[in-house]
Design an enzyme around this catalytic site. Structure first.
Site, mmCIF file in Angstrom:
data_model
loop_
_atom_site.group_PDB
_atom_site.id
_atom_site.type_symbol
_atom_site.label_atom_id
_atom_site.label_comp_id
_atom_site.label_asym_id
_atom_site.label_seq_id
_atom_site.Cartn_x
_atom_site.Cartn_y
_atom_site.Cartn_z
ATOM 1 N N GLU A 123 -0.539 2.924 -0.519
ATOM 2 C CA GLU A 123 0.634 2.383 -1.223
ATOM 3 C C GLU A 123 1.233 3.547 -2.007
ATOM 4 O O GLU A 123 1.240 3.575 -3.230
ATOM 5 C CB GLU A 123 0.221 1.246 -2.173
ATOM 6 C CG GLU A 123 1.390 0.489 -2.788
ATOM 7 C CD GLU A 123 0.948 -0.536 -3.851
ATOM 8 O OE1 GLU A 123 -0.232 -0.530 -4.243
ATOM 9 O OE2 GLU A 123 1.801 -1.326 -4.282
ATOM 10 N N HIS A 150 -1.398 -2.985 2.067
ATOM 11 C CA HIS A 150 -0.158 -2.206 2.196
ATOM 12 C C HIS A 150 -0.175 -1.239 3.388
ATOM 13 O O HIS A 150 0.476 -1.453 4.373
ATOM 14 C CB HIS A 150 0.197 -1.443 0.909
ATOM 15 C CG HIS A 150 0.500 -2.350 -0.232
ATOM 16 N ND1 HIS A 150 1.621 -3.136 -0.264
ATOM 17 C CD2 HIS A 150 -0.179 -2.626 -1.374
ATOM 18 C CE1 HIS A 150 1.618 -3.861 -1.375
ATOM 19 N NE2 HIS A 150 0.537 -3.575 -2.060
HETATM 20 ZN ZN LIG Z 1 -1.789 -5.750 -4.165
#
Ligand SMILES: [Zn+2]
Ligand SMILES: *[C@@H]1O[C@H](CO)[C@@H](O)[C@H](O)[C@H]1NC(C)=O
Ligand SMILES: *[C@@H]1O[C@H](CO)[C@@H](O)[C@H](O)[C@H]1NC(C)=O
Ligand SMILES: *[C@@H]1O[C@H](CO)[C@@H](O)[C@H](O)[C@H]1NC(C)=O
Ligand SMILES: *[C@@H]1O[C@H](CO)[C@@H](O)[C@H](O)[C@H]1NC(C)=O
Ligand SMILES: *[C@@H]1O[C@H](CO)[C@@H](O)[C@H](O)[C@H]1NC(C)=O
Length: 505
Positions: A354, A379
């Site tokens: 991320e 992510h």
């Molecule tokens: Zn999260």
């Protein structure tokens, strides 16, 4: 794939054959068509065969999507705070809301419920105190006695008294609401000019709501309310990343993690008994990645114990918080090796990638997550920049939990058409769509994120088969065991068929 590429050759059509027409050399249209078909079949859901009813619904969907794409203000290209009302009022969104979406596999414990409920319901309960911090934030506590002052915070105000004193309580409620969520009616680009600002406000908002939601009676009702919101959005199963924070009573007594986990289990059982077409909840214990290795070691120990004592509800372990400023997974390698070393089962569900900081220590989290045999990746925004990690994730079937609105609000991407998951969806990389912290972003449930994924990532090419595949992925890549997955899929299929019947015309 190689086989398909050669098909035109086998059929006797030369790769670069030209049709000589009036002296022009045009590539063979049949070959061109076969390549278009090949690419379309490679996407998420590209191989799904639709029945007659589904085809009718798909035709409706395509028409709706064409209408969305034709608008001057194309929602996936805009910041979600500005796009939300446009999305909410679109026919596409209404349909996505009705659609059974399967499970939400990446949702955080303290951001599941519409902030409106915290403001209008929770802060109006008796014995709720509030103070104002030096950093323009707020803190709450429920207490039977006047609470001890907090460092760096104003003296406590009993909210009941404060509301009686202020001229305009709507104004006060608006100010409270503004501290509990990132959502704003102002220009989000101005309010949140960069990642540092938006992450700081994000963490402040969590600290602000902390005292509200960790109060035992509210904690139970908050979770029940969260399940209700997802259920109404036609989500049938949740995997919640939970800190299992210390929960307190009015007299200051506190409860430990086992109590909190058991509360999640009790509330889930109650909710499922009342809503038989809801499948359930599992919990992924999380600890903040800013912690040092002794704290994380202790958390891993605790997770192993909880996994043993609550095998039905415990799914595994993860680290949370901003990756760019937290410690990389590799820093915690000793702690993370403990389960394997002791032959104890503790599945990992790491947030990783991320980030847009390529080449940093943190940027190795994706590879390290895979090396520690993570079950999924939270992510994985940076995955396309790591071909080796990407290949491993595909080969091992480690799905990404893609949270489009979160990535946009937290400033990794502006126009969601440019999100890397658009490319990953075009090649059916294992992934699911989730909503991360919907309450923080002024969203709810999963439908807003499904809209962004279907319209923004998928463009005109993704279709009902893509949506179907995403819903099925959310069960196949869940932590449920094989027999539970079959049960959940049967339940989902029943709801899906009903949805298709009711909406195909
Ligand atoms: Zn999260
Ligand atoms: C607050 O929410 C609870 C649980 O949903 C509900 O029972 C109660 O009536 C609500 N109270 C108010 C003041 O809205
Ligand atoms: C109270 O404040 C709200 C929001 O700031 C405003 O819209 C409303 O008009 C105010 N009401 C009164 C009675 O002043
Ligand atoms: C780790 O963090 C905890 C909590 O902040 C602290 O009490 C402890 O002293 C730290 N340990 C080390 C070795 O730094
Ligand atoms: C799957 O999980 C359920 C619920 O936790 C459990 O009762 C069942 O024994 C498990 N089945 C297998 C095959 O592990
Ligand atoms: C990951 O799984 C592989 C294959 O099952 C195993 O050999 C390895 O020890 C595991 N690694 C860790 C860190 O658990």
């Amino acid at each position: 794939m190689a086989e398909q590429l050669q098909r035109p050759l086998v059929a006797g059509v030369c790769l670069f054959m030209c049709l000589l027409a009036g002296g022009l050399c045009i590539p063979d249209p049949r070959y061109r068509e076969s390549l278009i078909q090949e690419e379309a079949s490679m996407q998420t859901g590209g191989q799904v065969v639709l029945n007659e009813k589904e085809k009718r619904l798909d035709t409706r969907l395509l028409k709706m999507k064409q209408d969305e794409v034709a608008r001057a203000d194309f929602p996936p290209a805009m910041h979600f705070f500005k796009a939300r009302d446009l999305i909410r009022n679109s026919p596409m969104f209404s349909l996505l809301q009705k659609m059974p979406k399967g499970g939400a596999l990446h949702v955080h414990d303290l951001a599941m419920v519409d902030i409106e409920w915290l403001v209008k319901n929770v802060t109006y309960r008796p014995l709720c105190y509030m103070c104002f911090t030096n950093t323009q934030s707020i803190r709450f506590i429920f207490s039977s006695q006047w609470p001890e002052p907090l460092p760096n915070c104003s003296p406590w105000n009993l909210l009941e008294t404060l509301r009686a004193k202020v001229v305009n309580t709507t104004d006060l409620d608006n100010r409270i609401r503004g501290k509990l969520t990132l959502f704003t009616d102002l220009d989000p680009e101005k309010v949140y000019p960069n990642q540092d600002v938006v992450w700081d406000r994000f963490e402040q908002a969590f600290m602000s709501m902390w005292g509200l939601v960790t109060y035992a009676p509210v904690f139970r009702e908050y979770f029940y309310q969260g399940l209700t919101e997802f259920y109404k959005d036609n989500v049938m199963y949740l995997e919640v990343r939970a800190l299992l924070p210390e929960i307190y009573e009015l007299d200051g007594r506190t409860h430990d993690k086992a109590w909190t986990l058991k509360t999640y289990q009790d509330v889930t059982r109650q909710f499922t008994a009342e809503h038989p077409d809801f499948f359930g909840t599992r919990i992924i214990l999380t600890v903040h990645r800013g912690a040092n290795s002794s704290v994380v070691t202790e958390a891993v120990e605790e997770a192993m114990k909880l996994q043993r004592d609550f095998p039905d509800i415990m799914a595994g372990f993860d680290l949370v918080g901003r990756e760019d400023v937290g410690r990389p997974l590799w820093y915690f390698r000793d702690a993370l090796s403990l389960p394997t070393e002791r032959g104890v089962e503790l599945p990992f569900f790491f947030h990783a990638g991320e980030t847009d900081l390529q080449g940093t220590d943190v940027d190795q989290n994706l590879l390290d997550a895979l090396l520690f045999n993570t079950s999924r990746i939270g992510h994985g925004y940076a995955l396309v920049r790591h071909p080796v990690a990407k290949e491993l994730s595909r080969k091992k079937g480690v799905a990404l939990e893609v949270c489009p609105i979160s990535n946009q609000v937290m400033k990794l991407v502006t126009d969601l058409r440019n999100h890397p998951a658009a490319a990953l969806m075009s090649e059916n990389h294992p992934l699911v769509i989730s909503s991360d912290d919907p309450a923080m972003f002024g969203a709810s449930g999963l439908s807003y994120d499904f809209y962004e994924a279907f319209v923004g990532f998928g463009g005109l090419r993704s279709h009902l088969g893509s949506l179907k595949a995403l819903a099925i992925n959310s069960i196949r890549y869940s932590s449920l065991n094989a027999s539970q997955q079959e049960k959940a899929l049967t339940l989902w299929q029943r709801r899906w068929d009903k949805f298709v019947s009711e909406n195909a015309f």
